[in-house]
Scaffold this motif. Structure first.
Motif, mmCIF file in Angstrom:
data_model
loop_
_atom_site.group_PDB
_atom_site.id
_atom_site.type_symbol
_atom_site.label_atom_id
_atom_site.label_comp_id
_atom_site.label_asym_id
_atom_site.label_seq_id
_atom_site.Cartn_x
_atom_site.Cartn_y
_atom_site.Cartn_z
ATOM 1 N N ASP A 92 6.937 -18.420 8.560
ATOM 2 C CA ASP A 92 7.162 -17.025 8.194
ATOM 3 C C ASP A 92 8.639 -16.721 8.376
ATOM 4 O OD1 ASP A 92 4.496 -16.355 7.555
ATOM 5 O OD2 ASP A 92 4.004 -16.170 9.678
ATOM 6 N N VAL A 93 9.201 -15.950 7.436
ATOM 7 C CA VAL A 93 10.654 -15.787 7.375
ATOM 8 C C VAL A 93 11.024 -14.317 7.352
ATOM 9 C CG1 VAL A 93 12.726 -16.248 6.002
ATOM 10 C CG2 VAL A 93 10.903 -17.973 6.139
ATOM 11 N N LEU A 94 12.016 -13.973 8.176
ATOM 12 C CA LEU A 94 12.654 -12.655 8.118
ATOM 13 C C LEU A 94 14.106 -12.877 7.753
ATOM 14 C CD1 LEU A 94 12.682 -9.569 8.618
ATOM 15 C CD2 LEU A 94 13.252 -10.068 10.997
ATOM 16 N N VAL A 95 14.500 -12.408 6.567
ATOM 17 C CA VAL A 95 15.855 -12.642 6.080
ATOM 18 C C VAL A 95 16.647 -11.342 6.142
ATOM 19 C CG1 VAL A 95 15.273 -12.194 3.650
ATOM 20 C CG2 VAL A 95 17.213 -13.661 4.198
ATOM 21 N N GLU A 96 17.914 -11.464 6.485
ATOM 22 C CA GLU A 96 18.779 -10.286 6.461
ATOM 23 C C GLU A 96 18.959 -9.803 5.018
ATOM 24 O OE1 GLU A 96 20.437 -8.003 8.155
ATOM 25 O OE2 GLU A 96 19.453 -8.628 10.006
ATOM 26 N N LYS A 97 19.375 -8.552 4.892
ATOM 27 C CA LYS A 97 19.669 -8.020 3.558
ATOM 28 C C LYS A 97 21.118 -8.350 3.215
ATOM 29 C CE LYS A 97 22.559 -5.024 5.010
ATOM 30 N NZ LYS A 97 23.960 -5.012 4.557
ATOM 31 N N PRO A 98 21.464 -8.466 1.922
ATOM 32 C CA PRO A 98 20.538 -8.536 0.806
ATOM 33 C C PRO A 98 19.773 -9.856 0.845
ATOM 34 C CG PRO A 98 22.747 -9.042 0.056
ATOM 35 C CD PRO A 98 22.871 -8.614 1.492
ATOM 36 N N ILE A 99 18.563 -9.852 0.298
ATOM 37 C CA ILE A 99 17.760 -11.071 0.312
ATOM 38 C C ILE A 99 18.562 -12.221 -0.284
ATOM 39 C CG2 ILE A 99 16.636 -10.344 -1.843
ATOM 40 C CD1 ILE A 99 14.163 -11.869 -0.975
ATOM 41 N N SER A 100 19.308 -11.952 -1.333
ATOM 42 C CA SER A 100 20.337 -12.837 -1.880
ATOM 43 C C SER A 100 21.183 -12.001 -2.822
ATOM 44 C CB SER A 100 19.723 -14.014 -2.642
ATOM 45 O OG SER A 100 20.766 -14.766 -3.272
ATOM 46 N N VAL A 118 3.283 -17.755 2.568
ATOM 47 C CA VAL A 118 3.914 -17.430 3.843
ATOM 48 C C VAL A 118 4.479 -16.012 3.772
ATOM 49 C CG1 VAL A 118 4.499 -19.840 4.289
ATOM 50 C CG2 VAL A 118 6.198 -18.344 3.221
ATOM 51 N N ARG A 119 4.672 -15.424 4.917
ATOM 52 C CA ARG A 119 5.205 -14.068 4.998
ATOM 53 C C ARG A 119 6.722 -14.107 4.852
ATOM 54 N NH1 ARG A 119 1.458 -14.995 8.840
ATOM 55 N NH2 ARG A 119 -0.519 -13.846 8.594
ATOM 56 N N LEU A 120 7.231 -13.370 3.884
ATOM 57 C CA LEU A 120 8.670 -13.236 3.671
ATOM 58 C C LEU A 120 9.008 -11.758 3.806
ATOM 59 C CD1 LEU A 120 11.479 -14.275 2.849
ATOM 60 C CD2 LEU A 120 10.775 -13.992 0.451
ATOM 61 N N ALA A 121 9.837 -11.442 4.776
ATOM 62 C CA ALA A 121 10.228 -10.058 5.027
ATOM 63 C C ALA A 121 11.742 -9.954 5.029
ATOM 64 C CB ALA A 121 9.668 -9.576 6.368
ATOM 65 N N CYS A 122 12.238 -8.722 4.920
ATOM 66 C CA CYS A 122 13.687 -8.484 4.895
ATOM 67 C C CYS A 122 14.036 -7.415 5.928
ATOM 68 C CB CYS A 122 14.118 -8.049 3.501
ATOM 69 S SG CYS A 122 15.912 -7.934 3.280
ATOM 70 N N ASN A 123 15.204 -7.526 6.507
ATOM 71 C CA ASN A 123 15.620 -6.558 7.526
ATOM 72 C C ASN A 123 16.124 -5.268 6.876
ATOM 73 O OD1 ASN A 123 16.209 -5.335 9.939
ATOM 74 N ND2 ASN A 123 18.212 -6.285 10.116
ATOM 75 N N LEU A 124 15.197 -4.550 6.251
ATOM 76 C CA LEU A 124 15.485 -3.233 5.679
ATOM 77 C C LEU A 124 15.145 -2.209 6.754
ATOM 78 C CD1 LEU A 124 13.944 -4.046 2.202
ATOM 79 C CD2 LEU A 124 16.395 -3.857 2.740
ATOM 80 N N VAL A 178 14.843 2.825 1.128
ATOM 81 C CA VAL A 178 14.338 4.107 1.629
ATOM 82 C C VAL A 178 13.804 4.953 0.473
ATOM 83 C CG1 VAL A 178 14.993 6.287 2.724
ATOM 84 C CG2 VAL A 178 15.785 4.123 3.690
ATOM 85 N N MET A 179 14.539 4.985 -0.639
ATOM 86 C CA MET A 179 14.095 5.753 -1.802
ATOM 87 C C MET A 179 12.783 5.206 -2.359
ATOM 88 S SD MET A 179 17.769 6.482 -3.677
ATOM 89 C CE MET A 179 17.282 7.949 -4.592
ATOM 90 N N ARG A 180 12.651 3.886 -2.419
ATOM 91 C CA ARG A 180 11.405 3.276 -2.901
ATOM 92 C C ARG A 180 10.265 3.481 -1.910
ATOM 93 N NH1 ARG A 180 10.448 -1.403 -3.137
ATOM 94 N NH2 ARG A 180 9.108 -1.482 -4.963
ATOM 95 N N TYR A 181 10.574 3.468 -0.624
ATOM 96 C CA TYR A 181 9.566 3.700 0.412
ATOM 97 C C TYR A 181 8.884 5.050 0.213
ATOM 98 C CZ TYR A 181 7.710 4.229 5.205
ATOM 99 O OH TYR A 181 6.905 4.428 6.304
ATOM 100 N N ASP A 301 5.237 -5.274 5.348
ATOM 101 C CA ASP A 301 6.106 -4.123 5.089
ATOM 102 C C ASP A 301 7.561 -4.569 4.971
ATOM 103 O OD1 ASP A 301 4.042 -2.153 5.190
ATOM 104 O OD2 ASP A 301 4.038 -2.312 7.380
ATOM 105 N N ALA A 302 8.299 -3.904 4.055
ATOM 106 C CA ALA A 302 9.686 -4.284 3.769
ATOM 107 C C ALA A 302 9.755 -5.791 3.509
ATOM 108 C CB ALA A 302 10.622 -3.878 4.907
ATOM 109 N N SER A 303 8.932 -6.217 2.562
ATOM 110 C CA SER A 303 8.735 -7.632 2.253
ATOM 111 C C SER A 303 9.844 -8.169 1.357
ATOM 112 C CB SER A 303 7.398 -7.804 1.535
ATOM 113 O OG SER A 303 7.432 -7.131 0.284
#
Length: 339
Positions: A92-100, A118-124, A178-181, A301-303
């Protein structure tokens, strides 16, 4: 207890390390950085293994979660290769933003995570605060009615001049997330960018947005402000009421249309968010709880899916600017790509 590794331990990566050590459900087992001295310094600080080669780390260590906090061009240029390695290894991966900062790479990361389940999340992390939770709660229970507009401002000082698009790609995954959330998918954008005196990058932006729901919105962003100012403002309005969030988490106010009684949520100095860095803790803690709870990869969440959707909006805005403010359709990110 979940075993965590952090790849890239300069600045933000150190925050990831600290939070894995502090969380009662995780154990930091190793760190990896191309700079051997840096990797050994952080490893010695926490009493863990240090690596400079990620493949060796994945082969040698028992790991459940990998945080990717590498740097690179526009802060996202070096996320792809380590994220792909971790996903291929079934972590499972938590990647910093931007994802790329390369849209093709971002799409491939999300596709592969779905394929490998696998779980892929981003630090949003800007959405992981009580004020955002309250706003989402009010929207979900219909207190705002039909959403009509969402206005957002995110403005700080950053004098770096990496590329012409550094400001958009490095900063605005946060604001767009945040706007999409609150408002869901964005389907069209129109962007106007400008440069502060002496700058070569497009350091201030004005972006019009249309949501798939029919709501409209606007984003003002800048790398030309002061860190002494409030950095973020968000206003969400519907046909029954609206709410305003000041400075990420400091104040929240809901204004119902047919009542003079307001809903106010303030950030207590004793029990509230103590500093902006605590939003990182909130975000990592949430991901850890979802991994431990066995949340389906499609429900994270924040995937990676969310992070990719933000990047699609940013790339459409860049294209709009290049085409003299043309209205650009945002390519849809199909939820079906995530199992």
């Amino acid at each position: 207890m979940l075993k965590a590794a952090v790849v890239g331990v300069n600045n933000i990566g150190r925050i990831h390390c600290q939070n894995y050590v502090m969380n009662p459900d995780t154990e930091l087992v190793c760190v990896c950085d191309l700079d051997e001295e840096r990797a050994r310094s952080i490893a010695n600080q926490y009493g863990v293994m240090a690596y400079t080669d990620m493949q060796t780390m994945l082969h040698n260590e028992e790991i459940d979660i990998v945080s990717i906090a590498t740097a690179g061009e526009e802060n996202g240029g070096h996320h792809y290769a380590p994220a792909i390695m971790a996903i291929e290894a079934g972590k499972d991966v938590l990647v910093e933003k931007p994802i790329s900062n390369h849209i093709g790479e971002a799409r491939e990361m999300v596709r592969l995570a779905a394929e490998k389940n696998v779980r892929l999340a981003c630090n949003l992390n800007h959405r992981f605060v009580p004020s955002a939770y309250k706003g989402r709660e009010l929207i979900d229970k219909g207190a705002l009615g039909t959403l009509l507009f969402i206005n957002m401002k995110l403005a700080i000082k950053n004098q770096k001049e990496m590329t012409p698009w550094f400001h958009l790609r490095a900063l605005h995954p946060h604001s767009i997330d945040v706007m999409r959330y609150f408002g869901g998918d964005i389907q069209r954008v129109q962007a106007f960018l400008t440069q502060a005196p002496g700058r070569t990058s497009w350091s201030t932006a004005s972006i019009n947005l249309e949501f798939s729901s029919g709501a409209v919105g606007h984003l003002t962003g800048s790398y030309d402000m002061s860190m002494r100012h409030p950095i973020e403002h968000c206003e969400v309005a519907g046909d029954k009421g609206r709410f305003i969030i000041d400075n990420v988490y400091e104040n929240f106010t809901f204004y119902p249309h047919e009542s003079d009684e307001l809903v106010v949520l303030r950030n207590s100095i004793m029990t509230g968010v103590g500093s902006f860095h605590e939003t990182f803790k909130n975000r990592l803690d949430h991901f850890i709880s979802q991994v431990k709870g066995g949340v389906d990869p499609s429900q994270v969440d924040a995937s990676g899916y969310d992070a990719l959707a933000c990047q699609e909006v940013i790339e459409a805005a860049i294209r709009s600017h290049r085409e003299n403010g043309a209205v650009i359709e945002v390519p849809p990110v199909k939820k079906t790509v995530v199992k």
